[in-house]
Design a protein around this motif. Structure first.
Motif, PDB file in Angstrom:
ATOM      1  N   PRO A   5       0.835  -1.208   0.000  1.00  0.00           N
ATOM      2  CA  PRO A   5       0.000   0.000   0.000  1.00  0.00           C
ATOM      3  C   PRO A   5       0.871   1.260   0.000  1.00  0.00           C
ATOM      4  N   GLY A   6       0.418   2.257  -0.737  1.00  0.00           N
ATOM      5  CA  GLY A   6       1.165   3.504  -0.840  1.00  0.00           C
ATOM      6  C   GLY A   6       2.131   3.531  -2.018  1.00  0.00           C
ATOM      7  N   TYR A   7       2.162   2.423  -2.770  1.00  0.00           N
ATOM      8  CA  TYR A   7       3.033   2.330  -3.939  1.00  0.00           C
ATOM      9  C   TYR A   7       2.214   1.878  -5.136  1.00  0.00           C
ATOM     10  N   CYS A  30       8.076  -0.694  -8.115  1.00  0.00           N
ATOM     11  CA  CYS A  30       7.046  -0.091  -7.268  1.00  0.00           C
ATOM     12  C   CYS A  30       7.506   1.320  -6.929  1.00  0.00           C
ATOM     13  N   GLU A  31       6.710   2.294  -7.294  1.00  0.00           N
ATOM     14  CA  GLU A  31       7.036   3.693  -7.043  1.00  0.00           C
ATOM     15  C   GLU A  31       6.041   4.265  -6.047  1.00  0.00           C
ATOM     16  N   ASN A  54      -5.930  17.044   1.524  1.00  0.00           N
ATOM     17  CA  ASN A  54      -4.855  16.318   0.849  1.00  0.00           C
ATOM     18  C   ASN A  54      -5.486  15.410  -0.192  1.00  0.00           C
ATOM     19  N   PHE A  55      -4.891  15.326  -1.365  1.00  0.00           N
ATOM     20  CA  PHE A  55      -5.456  14.558  -2.462  1.00  0.00           C
ATOM     21  C   PHE A  55      -4.530  13.406  -2.833  1.00  0.00           C
ATOM     22  N   THR A  56      -5.044  12.188  -2.721  1.00  0.00           N
ATOM     23  CA  THR A  56      -4.273  11.003  -3.045  1.00  0.00           C
ATOM     24  C   THR A  56      -4.918  10.283  -4.226  1.00  0.00           C
ATOM     25  N   SER A  57      -4.188   9.353  -4.777  1.00  0.00           N
ATOM     26  CA  SER A  57      -4.632   8.610  -5.951  1.00  0.00           C
ATOM     27  C   SER A  57      -6.042   8.051  -5.775  1.00  0.00           C
ATOM     28  N   GLY A  58      -6.879   8.293  -6.781  1.00  0.00           N
ATOM     29  CA  GLY A  58      -8.251   7.790  -6.770  1.00  0.00           C
ATOM     30  C   GLY A  58      -9.278   8.788  -6.279  1.00  0.00           C
TER      31      GLY A  58
END
Length: 93
Positions: A5-7, A30-31, A54-58
């Motif tokens: 998770p987080g990658y 994995c980035e 805060n904006f994260t992937s998805g």
């Protein structure tokens, strides 16, 4: 292959060892998932995001036009794993 998770995985989810000892296709990497900057400013529009979020992937943000303007395009954009907002942006005309 899968990432923690987080990658995010860049490359193929599968690879096979070839007779010469190489992997095909190449082994993926994995980035880290990059956060997106604040949502894009669109003329004559407001978006649904909370100030300072805060904006994260998805994550997605929806836009609506000010009175007298019509929305052109899809009303929302999404934060991608590369840390950019999806294209194309909507417009208010």
């Amino acid at each position: 292959f899968q990432c923690h998770p987080g990658y995010v995985l860049w490359g193929s989810h599968e690879a096979k060892c070839q007779p010469d000892g190489r992997w095909a296709p190449a082994v993926p990497t994995c980035e880290p998932v990059l956060p997106c900057p604040p949502p894009p400013v669109i003329a004559h529009a407001t978006h649904s995001a909370e100030l300072g979020a805060n904006f994260t992937s998805g994550m997605s943000v929806s836009y609506s036009c000010q009175p007298g303007f019509s929305l052109l395009g899809h009303p929302s954009v999404s934060c991608t794993a590369s840390g950019n907002w999806s294209l194309p942006y909507p417009r208010c005309a």
